[in-house]
Design a protein around this motif. Structure first.
Motif, PDB file in Angstrom:
ATOM      1  N   SER A 117     -18.731 -24.740   2.498  1.00  0.00           N
ATOM      2  CA  SER A 117     -17.878 -23.562   2.575  1.00  0.00           C
ATOM      3  C   SER A 117     -18.610 -22.313   2.095  1.00  0.00           C
ATOM      4  O   SER A 117     -18.241 -21.197   2.458  1.00  0.00           O
ATOM      5  CB  SER A 117     -16.600 -23.778   1.764  1.00  0.00           C
ATOM      6  OG  SER A 117     -16.930 -23.993   0.403  1.00  0.00           O
ATOM      7  N   ASP A 118     -19.632 -22.480   1.268  1.00  0.00           N
ATOM      8  CA  ASP A 118     -20.421 -21.333   0.819  1.00  0.00           C
ATOM      9  C   ASP A 118     -21.362 -20.837   1.906  1.00  0.00           C
ATOM     10  O   ASP A 118     -21.693 -19.659   1.949  1.00  0.00           O
ATOM     11  CB  ASP A 118     -21.240 -21.696  -0.416  1.00  0.00           C
ATOM     12  CG  ASP A 118     -20.358 -22.006  -1.616  1.00  0.00           C
ATOM     13  OD1 ASP A 118     -19.177 -21.601  -1.599  1.00  0.00           O
ATOM     14  OD2 ASP A 118     -20.859 -22.646  -2.552  1.00  0.00           O
ATOM     15  N   VAL A 119     -21.825 -21.732   2.773  1.00  0.00           N
ATOM     16  CA  VAL A 119     -22.821 -21.379   3.779  1.00  0.00           C
ATOM     17  C   VAL A 119     -22.162 -20.906   5.066  1.00  0.00           C
ATOM     18  O   VAL A 119     -22.575 -19.910   5.654  1.00  0.00           O
ATOM     19  CB  VAL A 119     -23.741 -22.588   4.052  1.00  0.00           C
ATOM     20  CG1 VAL A 119     -24.752 -22.237   5.122  1.00  0.00           C
ATOM     21  CG2 VAL A 119     -24.447 -23.012   2.776  1.00  0.00           C
ATOM     22  N   PHE A 120     -21.122 -21.600   5.517  1.00  0.00           N
ATOM     23  CA  PHE A 120     -20.477 -21.304   6.795  1.00  0.00           C
ATOM     24  C   PHE A 120     -19.046 -20.829   6.564  1.00  0.00           C
ATOM     25  O   PHE A 120     -18.356 -21.290   5.652  1.00  0.00           O
ATOM     26  CB  PHE A 120     -20.443 -22.539   7.695  1.00  0.00           C
ATOM     27  CG  PHE A 120     -21.792 -23.064   8.045  1.00  0.00           C
ATOM     28  CD1 PHE A 120     -22.618 -22.371   8.917  1.00  0.00           C
ATOM     29  CD2 PHE A 120     -22.249 -24.257   7.512  1.00  0.00           C
ATOM     30  CE1 PHE A 120     -23.868 -22.853   9.244  1.00  0.00           C
ATOM     31  CE2 PHE A 120     -23.488 -24.745   7.843  1.00  0.00           C
ATOM     32  CZ  PHE A 120     -24.306 -24.035   8.711  1.00  0.00           C
ATOM     33  N   SER A 121     -18.597 -19.957   7.439  1.00  0.00           N
ATOM     34  CA  SER A 121     -17.199 -19.539   7.379  1.00  0.00           C
ATOM     35  C   SER A 121     -16.334 -20.608   8.046  1.00  0.00           C
ATOM     36  O   SER A 121     -16.834 -21.545   8.662  1.00  0.00           O
ATOM     37  CB  SER A 121     -17.025 -18.196   8.089  1.00  0.00           C
ATOM     38  OG  SER A 121     -17.222 -18.360   9.481  1.00  0.00           O
ATOM     39  N   GLU A 122     -15.046 -20.439   7.939  1.00  0.00           N
ATOM     40  CA  GLU A 122     -14.122 -21.433   8.514  1.00  0.00           C
ATOM     41  C   GLU A 122     -14.226 -21.471  10.035  1.00  0.00           C
ATOM     42  O   GLU A 122     -14.180 -22.535  10.644  1.00  0.00           O
ATOM     43  CB  GLU A 122     -12.698 -21.094   8.080  1.00  0.00           C
ATOM     44  CG  GLU A 122     -11.691 -22.151   8.448  1.00  0.00           C
ATOM     45  CD  GLU A 122     -10.328 -21.848   7.881  1.00  0.00           C
ATOM     46  OE1 GLU A 122      -9.344 -22.210   8.546  1.00  0.00           O
ATOM     47  OE2 GLU A 122     -10.241 -21.263   6.784  1.00  0.00           O
TER      48      GLU A 122
ATOM     49  N   ALA B 295     -16.340 -28.514  16.935  1.00  0.00           N
ATOM     50  CA  ALA B 295     -15.988 -28.578  18.355  1.00  0.00           C
ATOM     51  C   ALA B 295     -17.223 -28.889  19.202  1.00  0.00           C
ATOM     52  O   ALA B 295     -17.145 -29.669  20.157  1.00  0.00           O
ATOM     53  CB  ALA B 295     -15.368 -27.259  18.800  1.00  0.00           C
ATOM     54  N   ALA B 296     -18.363 -28.317  18.852  1.00  0.00           N
ATOM     55  CA  ALA B 296     -19.589 -28.580  19.610  1.00  0.00           C
ATOM     56  C   ALA B 296     -20.024 -30.032  19.457  1.00  0.00           C
ATOM     57  O   ALA B 296     -20.448 -30.671  20.425  1.00  0.00           O
ATOM     58  CB  ALA B 296     -20.701 -27.646  19.149  1.00  0.00           C
ATOM     59  N   ILE B 297     -19.911 -30.558  18.248  1.00  0.00           N
ATOM     60  CA  ILE B 297     -20.283 -31.963  18.031  1.00  0.00           C
ATOM     61  C   ILE B 297     -19.348 -32.887  18.789  1.00  0.00           C
ATOM     62  O   ILE B 297     -19.794 -33.854  19.437  1.00  0.00           O
ATOM     63  CB  ILE B 297     -20.286 -32.288  16.525  1.00  0.00           C
ATOM     64  CG1 ILE B 297     -21.442 -31.558  15.841  1.00  0.00           C
ATOM     65  CG2 ILE B 297     -20.382 -33.785  16.285  1.00  0.00           C
ATOM     66  CD1 ILE B 297     -21.431 -31.666  14.338  1.00  0.00           C
ATOM     67  N   LEU B 298     -18.052 -32.612  18.739  1.00  0.00           N
ATOM     68  CA  LEU B 298     -17.096 -33.449  19.468  1.00  0.00           C
ATOM     69  C   LEU B 298     -17.327 -33.387  20.969  1.00  0.00           C
ATOM     70  O   LEU B 298     -17.238 -34.399  21.675  1.00  0.00           O
ATOM     71  CB  LEU B 298     -15.664 -33.040  19.131  1.00  0.00           C
ATOM     72  CG  LEU B 298     -15.188 -33.417  17.735  1.00  0.00           C
ATOM     73  CD1 LEU B 298     -13.811 -32.818  17.472  1.00  0.00           C
ATOM     74  CD2 LEU B 298     -15.150 -34.921  17.580  1.00  0.00           C
ATOM     75  N   GLN B 299     -17.650 -32.211  21.470  1.00  0.00           N
ATOM     76  CA  GLN B 299     -17.921 -32.073  22.899  1.00  0.00           C
ATOM     77  C   GLN B 299     -19.188 -32.819  23.291  1.00  0.00           C
ATOM     78  O   GLN B 299     -19.251 -33.465  24.326  1.00  0.00           O
ATOM     79  CB  GLN B 299     -18.047 -30.586  23.264  1.00  0.00           C
ATOM     80  CG  GLN B 299     -18.350 -30.322  24.721  1.00  0.00           C
ATOM     81  CD  GLN B 299     -17.206 -30.758  25.624  1.00  0.00           C
ATOM     82  OE1 GLN B 299     -16.051 -30.738  25.217  1.00  0.00           O
ATOM     83  NE2 GLN B 299     -17.522 -31.161  26.831  1.00  0.00           N
ATOM     84  N   HIS B 300     -20.189 -32.746  22.427  1.00  0.00           N
ATOM     85  CA  HIS B 300     -21.464 -33.411  22.729  1.00  0.00           C
ATOM     86  C   HIS B 300     -21.333 -34.928  22.646  1.00  0.00           C
ATOM     87  O   HIS B 300     -21.906 -35.649  23.454  1.00  0.00           O
ATOM     88  CB  HIS B 300     -22.541 -32.937  21.750  1.00  0.00           C
ATOM     89  CG  HIS B 300     -23.854 -33.612  21.946  1.00  0.00           C
ATOM     90  ND1 HIS B 300     -24.652 -33.364  23.041  1.00  0.00           N
ATOM     91  CD2 HIS B 300     -24.500 -34.542  21.202  1.00  0.00           C
ATOM     92  CE1 HIS B 300     -25.733 -34.112  22.958  1.00  0.00           C
ATOM     93  NE2 HIS B 300     -25.663 -34.827  21.855  1.00  0.00           N
ATOM     94  N   GLU B 301     -20.579 -35.418  21.670  1.00  0.00           N
ATOM     95  CA  GLU B 301     -20.480 -36.855  21.447  1.00  0.00           C
ATOM     96  C   GLU B 301     -19.427 -37.535  22.309  1.00  0.00           C
ATOM     97  O   GLU B 301     -19.393 -38.754  22.368  1.00  0.00           O
ATOM     98  CB  GLU B 301     -20.174 -37.132  19.969  1.00  0.00           C
ATOM     99  CG  GLU B 301     -21.295 -36.755  19.041  1.00  0.00           C
ATOM    100  CD  GLU B 301     -22.532 -37.597  19.240  1.00  0.00           C
ATOM    101  OE1 GLU B 301     -22.408 -38.788  19.568  1.00  0.00           O
ATOM    102  OE2 GLU B 301     -23.631 -37.060  19.074  1.00  0.00           O
TER     103      GLU B 301
ATOM    104  N   PHE C 130     -15.422 -24.665  12.402  1.00  0.00           N
ATOM    105  CA  PHE C 130     -14.626 -25.118  13.539  1.00  0.00           C
ATOM    106  C   PHE C 130     -15.474 -25.172  14.807  1.00  0.00           C
ATOM    107  O   PHE C 130     -15.393 -26.125  15.584  1.00  0.00           O
ATOM    108  CB  PHE C 130     -13.427 -24.195  13.738  1.00  0.00           C
ATOM    109  CG  PHE C 130     -12.575 -24.581  14.906  1.00  0.00           C
ATOM    110  CD1 PHE C 130     -11.756 -25.693  14.852  1.00  0.00           C
ATOM    111  CD2 PHE C 130     -12.622 -23.845  16.078  1.00  0.00           C
ATOM    112  CE1 PHE C 130     -10.987 -26.057  15.932  1.00  0.00           C
ATOM    113  CE2 PHE C 130     -11.857 -24.209  17.168  1.00  0.00           C
ATOM    114  CZ  PHE C 130     -11.030 -25.319  17.094  1.00  0.00           C
ATOM    115  N   ALA C 131     -16.323 -24.167  15.009  1.00  0.00           N
ATOM    116  CA  ALA C 131     -17.184 -24.138  16.196  1.00  0.00           C
ATOM    117  C   ALA C 131     -18.198 -25.275  16.159  1.00  0.00           C
ATOM    118  O   ALA C 131     -18.477 -25.910  17.186  1.00  0.00           O
ATOM    119  CB  ALA C 131     -17.899 -22.796  16.293  1.00  0.00           C
ATOM    120  N   ILE C 132     -18.740 -25.558  14.987  1.00  0.00           N
ATOM    121  CA  ILE C 132     -19.701 -26.665  14.855  1.00  0.00           C
ATOM    122  C   ILE C 132     -19.022 -27.991  15.152  1.00  0.00           C
ATOM    123  O   ILE C 132     -19.555 -28.835  15.881  1.00  0.00           O
ATOM    124  CB  ILE C 132     -20.325 -26.651  13.448  1.00  0.00           C
ATOM    125  CG1 ILE C 132     -21.234 -25.436  13.285  1.00  0.00           C
ATOM    126  CG2 ILE C 132     -21.110 -27.925  13.189  1.00  0.00           C
ATOM    127  CD1 ILE C 132     -21.686 -25.205  11.865  1.00  0.00           C
TER     128      ILE C 132
END
Length: 93
Positions: free
Chosen positions: A48-53, A61-67, A57-59
């Motif tokens: 949560s310190d490195v990425f925003s919410e 979604a991309a992983i779910l789409q790829h997998e 969510f985008a990460i």
């Protein structure tokens, strides 16, 4: 002649086990040495310190789409038992 082959086989196996035992000990010792240094130097970073919410969510979604792998539907013929008997006869020949 068989005694020489047996003797070489046994001595070779003993040599392999000695070398593997030494390798396992060296790997264990290196793990003990570097684990202590790594634990001291590492810091825990919260995602949560490195990425925003929205970025998380985008990460996700991309992983779910790829997998996501869609499994095609397989339709079996109604008289599949007949095909099984035909193939069983062909394979037994």
């Amino acid at each position: 002649m068989n005694e020489i082959g047996l003797m070489l086989t046994i001595s070779g196996m003993i040599g392999v086990f000695v070398v593997l035992s030494l390798l396992a000990f060296v790997m264990w010792a290196m793990g003990r040495v570097f684990r202590d240094n790594k634990a001291k130097n590492s810091e825990i970073i919260k995602s949560s310190d490195v990425f925003s919410e929205i970025e998380l969510f985008a990460i996700a979604a991309a992983i779910l789409q790829h997998e996501s792998v869609k499994v095609p539907e397989v339709k079996t013929p109604e008289n599949w038992k007949r095909y099984a008997k035909i193939y069983a006869v062909r394979w037994s020949e």
